[in-house]
Design a protein around this motif. Structure first.
Motif, PDB file in Angstrom:
ATOM      1  N   GLU A 130       3.208   1.847  -1.929  1.00  0.00           N
ATOM      2  CA  GLU A 130       3.430   2.236  -3.325  1.00  0.00           C
ATOM      3  C   GLU A 130       2.249   2.991  -3.908  1.00  0.00           C
ATOM      4  OE1 GLU A 130       4.537  -1.701  -5.018  1.00  0.00           O
ATOM      5  OE2 GLU A 130       6.154  -0.530  -5.901  1.00  0.00           O
ATOM      6  N   LEU A 131       1.137   3.004  -3.179  1.00  0.00           N
ATOM      7  CA  LEU A 131      -0.081   3.608  -3.720  1.00  0.00           C
ATOM      8  C   LEU A 131      -0.298   5.023  -3.202  1.00  0.00           C
ATOM      9  CD1 LEU A 131      -2.494   0.548  -3.449  1.00  0.00           C
ATOM     10  CD2 LEU A 131      -1.041   1.231  -5.346  1.00  0.00           C
ATOM     11  N   LYS A 132       0.606   5.487  -2.334  1.00  0.00           N
ATOM     12  CA  LYS A 132       0.445   6.840  -1.778  1.00  0.00           C
ATOM     13  C   LYS A 132       1.388   7.821  -2.458  1.00  0.00           C
ATOM     14  CE  LYS A 132      -1.289   5.650   2.780  1.00  0.00           C
ATOM     15  NZ  LYS A 132      -0.616   4.473   3.357  1.00  0.00           N
ATOM     16  N   PHE A 133       0.878   8.999  -2.664  1.00  0.00           N
ATOM     17  CA  PHE A 133       1.669  10.063  -3.295  1.00  0.00           C
ATOM     18  C   PHE A 133       2.912  10.349  -2.454  1.00  0.00           C
ATOM     19  CE2 PHE A 133       2.729  14.220  -4.946  1.00  0.00           C
ATOM     20  CZ  PHE A 133       2.311  14.160  -6.264  1.00  0.00           C
ATOM     21  N   LYS A 134       4.078  10.323  -3.088  1.00  0.00           N
ATOM     22  CA  LYS A 134       5.329  10.511  -2.357  1.00  0.00           C
ATOM     23  C   LYS A 134       6.019  11.806  -2.764  1.00  0.00           C
ATOM     24  CE  LYS A 134       6.482   5.596  -1.999  1.00  0.00           C
ATOM     25  NZ  LYS A 134       7.444   4.620  -2.502  1.00  0.00           N
ATOM     26  N   LEU A 178       8.305  18.012 -14.589  1.00  0.00           N
ATOM     27  CA  LEU A 178       7.502  17.966 -15.811  1.00  0.00           C
ATOM     28  C   LEU A 178       6.881  19.328 -16.103  1.00  0.00           C
ATOM     29  CD1 LEU A 178       5.722  14.507 -15.563  1.00  0.00           C
ATOM     30  CD2 LEU A 178       7.623  15.171 -17.027  1.00  0.00           C
ATOM     31  N   LEU A 179       6.383  19.982 -15.058  1.00  0.00           N
ATOM     32  CA  LEU A 179       5.798  21.317 -15.230  1.00  0.00           C
ATOM     33  C   LEU A 179       6.838  22.282 -15.784  1.00  0.00           C
ATOM     34  CD1 LEU A 179       3.536  21.861 -12.093  1.00  0.00           C
ATOM     35  CD2 LEU A 179       2.843  21.742 -14.492  1.00  0.00           C
ATOM     36  N   THR A 234       0.833  -1.210   0.000  1.00  0.00           N
ATOM     37  CA  THR A 234       0.000   0.000   0.000  1.00  0.00           C
ATOM     38  C   THR A 234       0.866   1.260   0.000  1.00  0.00           C
ATOM     39  OG1 THR A 234      -0.112  -0.057   2.392  1.00  0.00           O
ATOM     40  CG2 THR A 234      -1.930  -1.090   1.205  1.00  0.00           C
ATOM     41  N   ALA A 270       8.917  12.047  -4.092  1.00  0.00           N
ATOM     42  CA  ALA A 270       9.520  11.874  -5.413  1.00  0.00           C
ATOM     43  C   ALA A 270       8.506  12.176  -6.523  1.00  0.00           C
ATOM     44  CB  ALA A 270      10.062  10.460  -5.563  1.00  0.00           C
ATOM     45  N   ASP A 271       7.243  11.826  -6.275  1.00  0.00           N
ATOM     46  CA  ASP A 271       6.196  12.108  -7.269  1.00  0.00           C
ATOM     47  C   ASP A 271       6.029  13.609  -7.448  1.00  0.00           C
ATOM     48  OD1 ASP A 271       5.553   9.370  -7.556  1.00  0.00           O
ATOM     49  OD2 ASP A 271       4.446   9.478  -5.685  1.00  0.00           O
ATOM     50  N   LEU A 319       8.873  14.888  -9.432  1.00  0.00           N
ATOM     51  CA  LEU A 319       8.677  14.546 -10.848  1.00  0.00           C
ATOM     52  C   LEU A 319       7.671  15.493 -11.493  1.00  0.00           C
ATOM     53  CD1 LEU A 319       9.250  12.411 -13.132  1.00  0.00           C
ATOM     54  CD2 LEU A 319       7.143  11.302 -12.409  1.00  0.00           C
ATOM     55  N   ALA A 320       6.571  15.745 -10.772  1.00  0.00           N
ATOM     56  CA  ALA A 320       5.544  16.657 -11.291  1.00  0.00           C
ATOM     57  C   ALA A 320       6.125  18.046 -11.520  1.00  0.00           C
ATOM     58  CB  ALA A 320       4.367  16.724 -10.323  1.00  0.00           C
TER      59      ALA A 320
END
Ligand SMILES: [Zn+2]
Lengths: 173, 132
Positions: B6-10, B20-21, B4, B12-13, B16-17
């Motif tokens: 791996e299913l939560k916003f971290k 990308l922006l 679970t 690193a995410d 990455l966002a």
């Protein structure tokens, strides 16, 4: 043998869901005003396979889905775009998954790569005719942005599903 | 590893966002700059009726508009893809329509019966503007 059969049945079911989601989206397009940009709901099913089963299974489902969609709904020349997009996307998602990222980062990278690879393939196959560099840059930036947002939406949906449906029920015995 | 997790916003995410922006913003800005240079910057379409300016539009616009003159004269002027033409007109001879599309600074479409001049002005190659 018994286990393999069950796994194949489950993967087939998920493949059907992925195809169906792609079909639903083709029939009821949710346009955001940028051509070629879709939510990519089928990616939600792919994420599910990637996390519940693994990269190889996800790649298999992705390629099969693309082939089926191409045979059923689009013309074959389009296959080269969608197939390259699907393959690059699943490859990158599997790589990113090994890093410090959650399903959100994986999904965002996947959605973005899918869009960008399609654009790239279109350029290589169709040539640069008619598209100015400025248009391509602007378009690429929109694809990145939309791919990311769509990726987050799909990640959320997939994470809800993955929490509700226990992985043991799917990949186990 | 806890699945679970791996299913939560971290963090690193989020990074990455942000990356990308930033990439999207850079590409978008670059695209904007390039477009300005591609468009020949500030080319404009000006329409004169009997010497008097009646229309002024950027050549980058998409426009389809009638220009009226004496004795029910009418010329439909069309601007598209950085070019301009007289799409249709009710003048005798139809010379203005036959001239087709123009796109370069200094080029003109003339409708003599309606005393109309459609000219592209501005931009780098505008020799006429310098001479005038
Ligand atoms: Zn005329």
């Amino acid at each position: 043998m018994h286990w393999q059969g069950k796994k194949m049945a489950r993967l087939s079911l998920l493949l059907a869901v992925a195809v169906l989601l792609g079909y639903v989206e083709a029939v009821i397009p949710v346009s955001v005003g940028v051509p070629g940009v879709k939510l990519g709901l089928a990616n939600c099913a792919l994420l599910f396979v990637l996390y519940a089963f693994g990269p190889a299974e996800a790649a298999l489902v992705s390629v099969l889905r693309t082939l089926i969609i191409a045979l059923l709904f689009t013309n074959l020349p389009m296959l080269i775009y969608s197939l390259s997009g699907a393959l690059m996307s699943i490859l990158l998602m599997s790589l990113i998954k090994r890093g410090p990222f959650s399903i959100y980062g994986v999904s965002a990278a996947g959605g973005m790569t899918h869009n960008l690879t399609q654009l790239l393939a279109a350029l290589i196959v169709a040539g640069l005719t008619g598209s100015t560099p400025s248009f391509l840059l602007t378009y690429a930036s929109l694809l990145i942005l939309c791919g990311m947002v769509a990726g987050f939406v799909n990640a959320f949906l997939a994470s809800v599903l993955l929490q509700r449906i226990s992985p043991e029920a799917l990949s186990g015995n | 590893m806890n699945p679970t997790e791996e299913l939560k916003f971290k963090r690193a995410d989020g990074m990455l966002a942000a990356a990308l922006l930033l990439a999207a913003a850079v590409l978008f800005t670059l695209g904007g700059f390039l477009q300005q240079s591609e468009a020949g910057s500030d080319k404009r379409v000006r329409v004169y009726r009997d010497g008097e300016e009646v229309l002024d539009a950027a050549i980058t616009e998409e426009l389809n508009t009638p220009v009226f003159s004496e004795d029910d004269g009418e010329n439909i002027i069309s601007i598209r893809d950085g070019k301009v033409c007289v799409e249709s007109a009710n003048c005798p001879g139809q010379d203005c329509v036959k001239m087709g599309w123009i796109s370069q600074p200094g080029e003109e479409i003339i409708c003599l019966p309606h005393k109309l001049v459609i000219r592209i002005e501005g931009g780098e190659g505008d020799v006429d503007a310098l001479a005038r």
